[in-house]
Structure formats: structure tokens, C-alpha cells
Design an enzyme around this catalytic site. Structure first.
Site, short mmCIF file in Angstrom:
data_model
loop_
_atom_site.label_atom_id
_atom_site.label_comp_id
_atom_site.label_asym_id
_atom_site.label_seq_id
_atom_site.Cartn_x
_atom_site.Cartn_y
_atom_site.Cartn_z
N ASN A 168 60.28 31.08 123.89
CA ASN A 168 61.03 30.83 122.84
C ASN A 168 61.85 31.79 122.39
OD1 ASN A 168 61.59 30.43 119.84
ND2 ASN A 168 59.66 30.01 119.26
N CYS A 197 64.71 29.91 113.89
CA CYS A 197 64.74 28.87 115.16
C CYS A 197 65.68 27.69 114.66
CB CYS A 197 63.33 28.61 115.60
SG CYS A 197 62.00 29.59 115.99
N HIS A 249 63.94 22.24 119.86
CA HIS A 249 63.89 23.66 119.90
C HIS A 249 62.47 23.72 120.85
CE1 HIS A 249 62.91 27.83 118.78
NE2 HIS A 249 61.82 27.33 117.97
N1 COA Z 1 45.32 34.30 125.59
C1 COA Z 1 44.12 33.99 125.48
N2 COA Z 1 43.62 33.73 124.24
C2 COA Z 1 44.16 33.51 123.29
C3 COA Z 1 45.79 33.76 123.17
C4 COA Z 1 46.02 34.31 124.26
N3 COA Z 1 47.48 34.64 124.57
N4 COA Z 1 46.29 33.75 122.01
C5 COA Z 1 45.16 33.29 121.18
N5 COA Z 1 44.17 33.22 122.02
C6 COA Z 1 42.60 32.78 121.82
C7 COA Z 1 42.59 32.70 119.92
O1 COA Z 1 42.18 34.05 119.74
C8 COA Z 1 41.63 31.65 119.82
O2 COA Z 1 40.19 32.43 120.09
P1 COA Z 1 39.02 31.93 118.98
O3 COA Z 1 38.93 30.56 119.31
O4 COA Z 1 37.94 32.70 119.79
O5 COA Z 1 39.34 32.40 117.88
C9 COA Z 1 41.88 30.69 120.86
O6 COA Z 1 42.69 31.23 121.83
C10 COA Z 1 42.42 29.40 120.27
O7 COA Z 1 43.70 29.98 119.41
P2 COA Z 1 44.62 28.78 118.60
O8 COA Z 1 45.55 29.64 117.67
O9 COA Z 1 43.75 27.67 118.10
O10 COA Z 1 45.17 28.22 119.94
P3 COA Z 1 46.49 27.26 119.74
O11 COA Z 1 46.03 26.39 120.67
O12 COA Z 1 46.81 26.97 118.44
O13 COA Z 1 47.57 28.14 120.68
C11 COA Z 1 49.76 29.13 119.81
C12 COA Z 1 48.10 29.35 119.81
C13 COA Z 1 50.27 30.29 119.14
C14 COA Z 1 50.10 29.14 121.10
C15 COA Z 1 50.13 27.84 119.06
O14 COA Z 1 49.50 27.72 117.86
C16 COA Z 1 51.53 27.61 118.82
O15 COA Z 1 52.46 27.36 119.72
N6 COA Z 1 51.92 27.81 117.60
C17 COA Z 1 53.46 27.52 117.19
C18 COA Z 1 54.22 28.73 117.39
C19 COA Z 1 55.53 28.70 117.39
O16 COA Z 1 56.01 27.76 117.89
N7 COA Z 1 56.23 29.65 116.71
C20 COA Z 1 57.68 29.76 116.82
C21 COA Z 1 58.44 29.09 115.46
S1 COA Z 1 58.95 27.34 115.93
#
Ligand code: COA
Length: 334
Positions: A287, A117, A257
Site C-alpha cells: 500500500n 489513500c 486503491h
Molecule cells: N503476521 C502474523 N499474524 C498477524 C499479523 C502478522 N503480520 N498481523 C496480525 N496478526 C494476527 C493478529 O494478531 C490476530 O491474532 P489473534 O487472532 O491471535 O488476535 C490474527 O493475525 C488475525 O488478525 P486480524 O486483524 O483479524 O487479521 P485480518 O485478517 O483482519 O488482517 C489486516 C489484518 C491488517 C491485514 C487487515 O485487517 C487489513 O488489511 N485491514 C485494512 C488495512 C488497510 O487497508 N489500511 C490502509 C487504509 S485503506
């Protein structure tokens, strides 16, 4: 302090596929819902390259053709092309070589850069250095990724986040006091296991087992990446402000980004920048890895005025991250 700078963006181009993958489409593929996706990421839809005969090089080529059309620069005037991508058409052979052929860039030498990224940011500074050095007059830098090729559409943790696209900029010398001024970049390989594609490279070549185990798709520890992204982008933006004696309110536009709206919002907030100066298009494209920043430049170019202070910032796999400070110049027009 301003370094000797004489490389400026004089053209912008972009391409996103027509096919839209909406949140409601994803509801039919994995256990998720649109409200969760919008509130946790800000994404409403992404573009997907569905035609199996096409790949990253095609999107990069169309972004370059758009750029050349917008600037009325002829393909044979281009000296060099750098393509930032982590989804090359092939493992052996640069996507940039293919793009030179497809876009008729007959006089250009070309290579790829892989910094996930952060790829566009790194490649932009490399391209600008070639121009600042005086040897090259017209350098194209592209960020292009076909993330749909490395996404497991059964994994709700990742498949909601990514889309496909490409953005391109033309860099030329200038005697005006505009253009790229400074960059602060960081790389920390200790972060490598939190965001990567485990197989397909030399460490783990493709085998029937690696395919069955879905090791050719992106794997990510979202929570760790989330925190590291906010800290990394905030720290490098702060460093660049300090190094160039700038107050945050001197900055007209922050172009981060586009990984998650909450990350973007947190970085803007930590820096103390009003939300209206932070550019966001993640709702439409998701993304697109190396393409997010050039696609923002493409989408919002009409908002930028001559001499505007702009900071670009990114965080990605590696970990790799950074911030680049530039002053907007004048785009060539058709
Ligand atoms: N739909 C519904 N629920 C989902 C889900 C989806 N698509 N994806 C994850 N969940 C659930 C999880 O399983 C978790 O459930 P649990 O509490 O029962 O275990 C809950 O939602 C919360 O998960 P969590 O990982 O804490 O969510 P979050 O708020 O951190 O959001 C991301 C997850 C991936 C959106 C976030 O962590 C993120 O954006 N990370 C950075 C990703 C990124 O930028 N990557 C590219 C490189 S820069």
C-alpha cells in the site's frame, strides 16, 4: 448523465525506489511469516526509500520527470501541480513547492492535498476541474508517499502493509468525448481514530513522551478499516454506475486503491466484475497510500485502449473514499 467534461489524461509517469523489502525480510523483523502476509493481504514485497537524504518530494520529482520524458512536454509548459500526500517533507511548506524547484517547473503554481489513500482521487478531480474551467492547459497531479517514514517496524499489524512510491498524470483539455466524466466522493470524520498518526500535528506536537510512546507512527484498527473500505468503495462505485446509466459490464477496467488483495477482490465481487478487469499490483508495491492508483495507471497503461470505460476507487484515513469514472484518451508519446 455525462457532465460537461473536457479534461483528459495525456501522460503518465511513475517512480518506485530500487530497494525491496520482502516478506522474508519482515520475518526477521517481527513475528510474522510470508504465508500469512500473502494469504491475508496479497503482498509479497514493497519498495522502501532507504537513503536518509531523500524524501517524498524526491519520489514525486522523479515521477514527474518520467512523465515529462514520456510525453516530451517541457517543464516550463506546466501551469499547476497538485501533490496528494500524507507524508509531506515538512509540516509547514508544501511538498509541491519543493517539487516545482527540483523538477524545474518554473511557471507552475503548486499545492498539496491530504486525503490519505483517497488523496490522488480527490486531487485528480480538482486538477481536472482547473482544466475544464478553461484557465489552465497543463496540470500535473501526483500521488506520492514515503510511508516508511511513519511506520513502526516493530508493529506487525501495520509494517507488513505499506511501501513507498509516486505516480503522476498530466491532464489537458480535449474536444473529444473522453476524459474525466464523474466523481462520487464521501468524507466521514467519525472514522478518524481508526487510522491515523496521533502526534506531530497541532493537536499533539512532538515531545520526548510522544516519541517514546511511538505516537508518530501509523496506528490502525485493521478490522474496522477493512470492512469500511469494502463497503465504501462498493457503494460509491455502485452510485457512479447508476448516475451514469452504466451496467458493470460496460466497465473495461476497475482500478482500486491497493490496500489489501482481499479488499480489492471483495469490491470486484460485490460489483460483479470479472477478476481479469480488476487491476492489481499490490503484490509488488504494498500500500503506497496516495500513489497506488497512479502507479496502477503507470504499470498498466499499455492495456488501456482509447474510449475504455475506467472506474478508479479508493478508501482511506479520515475516513475518505470515493469513485471516479473516466474514459481513457490518447497518451502523448515521445
Ligand atoms: N503476521 C502474523 N499474524 C498477524 C499479523 C502478522 N503480520 N498481523 C496480525 N496478526 C494476527 C493478529 O494478531 C490476530 O491474532 P489473534 O487472532 O491471535 O488476535 C490474527 O493475525 C488475525 O488478525 P486480524 O486483524 O483479524 O487479521 P485480518 O485478517 O483482519 O488482517 C489486516 C489484518 C491488517 C491485514 C487487515 O485487517 C487489513 O488489511 N485491514 C485494512 C488495512 C488497510 O487497508 N489500511 C490502509 C487504509 S485503506
Amino acid at each position: 448523465m455525462r457532465l460537461k467534461s473536457s479534461a483528459v489524461i495525456t501522460g503518465v509517469g511513475g517512480y518506485v525506489p530500487d530497494n525491496i523489502l520482502s516478506n522474508s525480510d519482515l520475518e526477521k523483523m517481527v513475528e510474522t511469516n510470508s504465508e500469512w502476509i500473502v494469504s491475508r493481504t496479497g503482498i509479497r514485497e514493497r519498495r522502501i526509500l532507504t537513503d536518509k537524504s531523500l524524501a517524498t518530494s524526491d519520489m514525486a520529482t522523479w515521477a514527474i520527470k518520467d512523465l515529462l520524458n514520456n510525453t516530451k512536454v517541457s517543464p516550463d509548459e506546466i501551469d499547476c501541480v497538485i501533490i496528494a500526500t500524507s507524508t509531506p517533507d515538512h509540516l509547514l511548506l508544501s511538498t509541491a513547492s519543493i517539487v516545482c524547484d527540483k523538477a524545474d517547473l518554473t511557471h507552475a503554481w503548486a499545492t498539496d492535498v491530504n486525503a490519505a489513500c483517497s488523496g490522488f482521487l480527490y486531487a485528480f478531480t480538482m486538477g481536472a476541474s482547473l482544466v475544464e474551467g478553461g484557465r489552465y492547459k497543463k496540470v500535473i497531479v501526483v500521488g506520492a508517499d514515503q510511508n516508511s517514514a511513519i511506520i513502526n517496524y516493530k508493529d506487525r499489524n501495520t509494517c507488513i502493509l505499506f511501501g513507498d512510491g509516486a505516480g503522476a498524470v498530466l491532464i489537458e483539455p480535449t474536444t473529444d468525448d473522453v476524459g474525466l466524466i464523474d466523481s462520487v466522493f464521501k468524507t466521514d470524520g467519525k472514522g478518524r481514530e481508526h487510522l491515523y498518526v496521533p502526534a506531530g500535528g497541532s493537536k499533539c506536537p512532538a515531545t520526548p513522551e510522544s516519541v517514546a510512546d511511538r505516537k508518530h507512527f501509523i496506528q490502525q484498527d485493521g478490522r474496522i478499516v477493512f470492512k469500511a473500505a469494502i463497503n465504501g468503495m462498493t457503494d460509491t462505485c455502485t452510485a457512479i454506475l447508476k448516475r451514469n446509466d452504466l451496467d458493470i459490464l460496460d466497465i473495461d477496467w476497475l482500478i482500486p486503491h491497493q490496500a489489501n488483495y482481499r479488499i480489492i477482490h471483495a469490491v470486484g465481487d460485490h460489483l460483479g466484475l470479472p477478476a481479469e478487469r480488476v487491476k492489481v499490483n499490490i503484490d509488488r508495491y504494498g500500500n503506497t497510500t496516495a500513489a497506488t492508483i497512479p502507479l496502477c495507471l503507470w504499470d498498466f497503461k499499455d492495456d488501456f485502449k482509447y474510449n475504455d470505460n475506467i472506474i478508479l476507487t479508493a478508501f482511506g484515513a479520515g475516513f475518505s473514499w470515493g469513485a471516479t469514472y473516466l474514459k481513457w484518451g490518447k497518451l502523448r508519446t515521445a
